[in-house]
Design a protein around this motif. Sequence first.
Motif, PDB file in Angstrom:
ATOM      1  N   VAL A  11      36.766  30.275  57.068  1.00 21.77           N
ATOM      2  CA  VAL A  11      36.713  28.770  57.243  1.00 21.77           C
ATOM      3  C   VAL A  11      37.318  28.366  58.475  1.00 21.77           C
ATOM      4  O   VAL A  11      38.082  28.975  59.092  1.00 21.77           O
ATOM      5  CB  VAL A  11      37.339  27.950  56.368  1.00 21.77           C
ATOM      6  CG1 VAL A  11      36.696  28.453  54.779  1.00 21.77           C
ATOM      7  CG2 VAL A  11      38.853  28.273  56.028  1.00 21.77           C
ATOM      8  N   GLN A  12      36.889  27.024  58.851  1.00 23.98           N
ATOM      9  CA  GLN A  12      37.457  26.395  60.242  1.00 23.98           C
ATOM     10  C   GLN A  12      38.734  25.830  59.682  1.00 23.98           C
ATOM     11  O   GLN A  12      38.878  25.491  58.686  1.00 23.98           O
ATOM     12  CB  GLN A  12      36.359  25.295  60.616  1.00 23.98           C
ATOM     13  CG  GLN A  12      35.569  25.981  61.302  1.00 23.98           C
ATOM     14  CD  GLN A  12      34.462  25.086  62.257  1.00 23.98           C
ATOM     15  OE1 GLN A  12      34.629  23.980  61.873  1.00 23.98           O
ATOM     16  NE2 GLN A  12      33.942  25.589  63.385  1.00 23.98           N
ATOM     17  N   ALA A  13      39.628  25.474  60.636  1.00 25.86           N
ATOM     18  CA  ALA A  13      40.796  24.528  60.355  1.00 25.86           C
ATOM     19  C   ALA A  13      40.660  23.295  59.640  1.00 25.86           C
ATOM     20  O   ALA A  13      39.569  22.493  60.091  1.00 25.86           O
ATOM     21  CB  ALA A  13      41.481  24.314  61.860  1.00 25.86           C
ATOM     22  N   GLY A  14      41.522  22.898  58.688  1.00 27.73           N
ATOM     23  CA  GLY A  14      41.232  21.870  57.807  1.00 27.73           C
ATOM     24  C   GLY A  14      40.217  22.025  56.560  1.00 27.73           C
ATOM     25  O   GLY A  14      40.243  21.204  55.562  1.00 27.73           O
ATOM     26  N   GLY A  15      39.667  23.338  56.682  1.00 25.74           N
ATOM     27  CA  GLY A  15      38.999  23.506  55.260  1.00 25.74           C
ATOM     28  C   GLY A  15      39.626  23.879  53.963  1.00 25.74           C
ATOM     29  O   GLY A  15      40.934  23.930  54.135  1.00 25.74           O
ATOM     30  N   SER A  16      38.840  24.245  53.023  1.00 26.74           N
ATOM     31  CA  SER A  16      39.554  24.812  51.885  1.00 26.74           C
ATOM     32  C   SER A  16      39.016  25.879  51.391  1.00 26.74           C
ATOM     33  O   SER A  16      37.674  26.169  51.589  1.00 26.74           O
ATOM     34  CB  SER A  16      39.178  23.668  50.795  1.00 26.74           C
ATOM     35  OG  SER A  16      40.018  22.451  51.176  1.00 26.74           O
ATOM     36  N   LEU A  17      39.432  26.782  50.597  1.00 30.34           N
ATOM     37  CA  LEU A  17      39.259  27.950  49.858  1.00 30.34           C
ATOM     38  C   LEU A  17      39.896  27.911  48.387  1.00 30.34           C
ATOM     39  O   LEU A  17      41.134  27.706  48.301  1.00 30.34           O
ATOM     40  CB  LEU A  17      39.543  29.203  50.802  1.00 30.34           C
ATOM     41  CG  LEU A  17      38.687  29.702  51.763  1.00 30.34           C
ATOM     42  CD1 LEU A  17      39.310  30.557  52.371  1.00 30.34           C
ATOM     43  CD2 LEU A  17      37.155  29.898  51.600  1.00 30.34           C
ATOM     44  N   ARG A  18      39.232  28.448  47.666  1.00 33.74           N
ATOM     45  CA  ARG A  18      39.871  28.838  46.248  1.00 33.74           C
ATOM     46  C   ARG A  18      40.114  30.054  45.867  1.00 33.74           C
ATOM     47  O   ARG A  18      38.682  30.831  45.752  1.00 33.74           O
ATOM     48  CB  ARG A  18      39.183  28.075  45.186  1.00 33.74           C
ATOM     49  CG  ARG A  18      40.157  28.021  43.691  1.00 33.74           C
ATOM     50  CD  ARG A  18      39.592  27.030  42.667  1.00 33.74           C
ATOM     51  NE  ARG A  18      38.421  27.848  41.938  1.00 33.74           N
ATOM     52  CZ  ARG A  18      38.105  27.448  40.911  1.00 33.74           C
ATOM     53  NH1 ARG A  18      39.045  26.791  40.041  1.00 33.74           N
ATOM     54  NH2 ARG A  18      36.826  28.201  40.170  1.00 33.74           N
ATOM     55  N   LEU A  19      41.100  30.938  45.805  1.00 32.60           N
ATOM     56  CA  LEU A  19      41.272  32.215  45.591  1.00 32.60           C
ATOM     57  C   LEU A  19      41.323  32.298  43.929  1.00 32.60           C
ATOM     58  O   LEU A  19      41.862  31.753  43.330  1.00 32.60           O
ATOM     59  CB  LEU A  19      42.398  32.842  46.297  1.00 32.60           C
ATOM     60  CG  LEU A  19      42.511  32.840  47.767  1.00 32.60           C
ATOM     61  CD1 LEU A  19      43.608  33.540  48.390  1.00 32.60           C
ATOM     62  CD2 LEU A  19      41.227  33.168  48.532  1.00 32.60           C
ATOM     63  N   SER A  20      40.635  33.476  43.442  1.00 34.06           N
ATOM     64  CA  SER A  20      40.821  33.901  41.852  1.00 34.06           C
ATOM     65  C   SER A  20      41.260  35.243  41.888  1.00 34.06           C
ATOM     66  O   SER A  20      41.074  36.167  42.636  1.00 34.06           O
ATOM     67  CB  SER A  20      39.351  33.766  41.331  1.00 34.06           C
ATOM     68  OG  SER A  20      39.076  32.270  41.407  1.00 34.06           O
ATOM     69  N   CYS A  21      42.178  35.078  40.874  1.00 35.32           N
ATOM     70  CA  CYS A  21      42.662  36.457  40.548  1.00 35.32           C
ATOM     71  C   CYS A  21      42.405  36.665  38.869  1.00 35.32           C
ATOM     72  O   CYS A  21      43.167  35.889  38.263  1.00 35.32           O
ATOM     73  CB  CYS A  21      44.186  36.597  40.802  1.00 35.32           C
ATOM     74  SG  CYS A  21      45.183  38.214  40.099  1.00 35.32           S
ATOM     75  N   GLU A  22      41.377  37.579  38.566  1.00 38.59           N
ATOM     76  CA  GLU A  22      41.426  37.828  37.267  1.00 38.59           C
ATOM     77  C   GLU A  22      41.979  39.134  36.685  1.00 38.59           C
ATOM     78  O   GLU A  22      41.784  40.126  37.190  1.00 38.59           O
ATOM     79  CB  GLU A  22      39.761  37.848  37.101  1.00 38.59           C
ATOM     80  CG  GLU A  22      39.090  38.094  35.406  1.00 38.59           C
ATOM     81  CD  GLU A  22      37.876  38.117  35.140  1.00 38.59           C
ATOM     82  OE1 GLU A  22      37.047  38.038  36.354  1.00 38.59           O
ATOM     83  OE2 GLU A  22      37.444  38.246  34.089  1.00 38.59           O
ATOM     84  N   ALA A  23      42.641  38.886  35.738  1.00 41.87           N
ATOM     85  CA  ALA A  23      43.543  40.060  35.106  1.00 41.87           C
ATOM     86  C   ALA A  23      42.766  40.573  33.872  1.00 41.87           C
ATOM     87  O   ALA A  23      42.036  39.950  33.047  1.00 41.87           O
ATOM     88  CB  ALA A  23      44.765  39.693  34.445  1.00 41.87           C
ATOM     89  N   SER A  24      42.749  41.881  33.693  1.00 39.26           N
ATOM     90  CA  SER A  24      41.848  42.502  32.700  1.00 39.26           C
ATOM     91  C   SER A  24      42.470  42.303  31.268  1.00 39.26           C
ATOM     92  O   SER A  24      42.093  42.510  30.468  1.00 39.26           O
ATOM     93  CB  SER A  24      41.812  44.009  33.031  1.00 39.26           C
ATOM     94  OG  SER A  24      43.076  44.538  32.912  1.00 39.26           O
ATOM     95  N   ALA A  25      43.837  42.073  31.270  1.00 43.63           N
ATOM     96  CA  ALA A  25      44.745  41.866  30.108  1.00 43.63           C
ATOM     97  C   ALA A  25      45.898  40.923  30.526  1.00 43.63           C
ATOM     98  O   ALA A  25      46.273  41.109  31.489  1.00 43.63           O
ATOM     99  CB  ALA A  25      45.119  43.090  29.604  1.00 43.63           C
TER     100      ALA A  25
END
Length: 117
Positions: A11-25
């Motif tokens: 992304v460019q500076a100033g942008g956004s991202l959403r990281l996800s972490c899915e756990a199996s349990a």
Amino acid sequence: VQLVESGGGSVQAGGSLRLSCEASAYVSDTNYVGWIRQAPGKERERVAHIYRPSGNSYTADSGKGRFTISQNNAKNTIYLQMDSLKPEDTAMYYCMAGRWLDEWKYWGQGTQVTVSS
């Protein structure tokens, strides 16, 4: 327990991202979930963590006001919303889980975040 991260990108500076972490349990060994980043030549840094039983969370100074960690218990997923991204946020981001803070027992494969100026 397996952790699978997703959501990284460029992304460019100033942008956004959403990281996800899915756990199996969800087990007591995953009470703490943290997002840790590692950039080349820099120290590993825990940018945020959450204590899953209570939902209490902490964000490091580097992300305060810009990063938000949250969880969706129904999906067994932890999120890191990153806004107002800066080039210095460029790093590999890892999701880690453990019974105690900073005693990580499980970690994911990482997702790359690249912020251009």
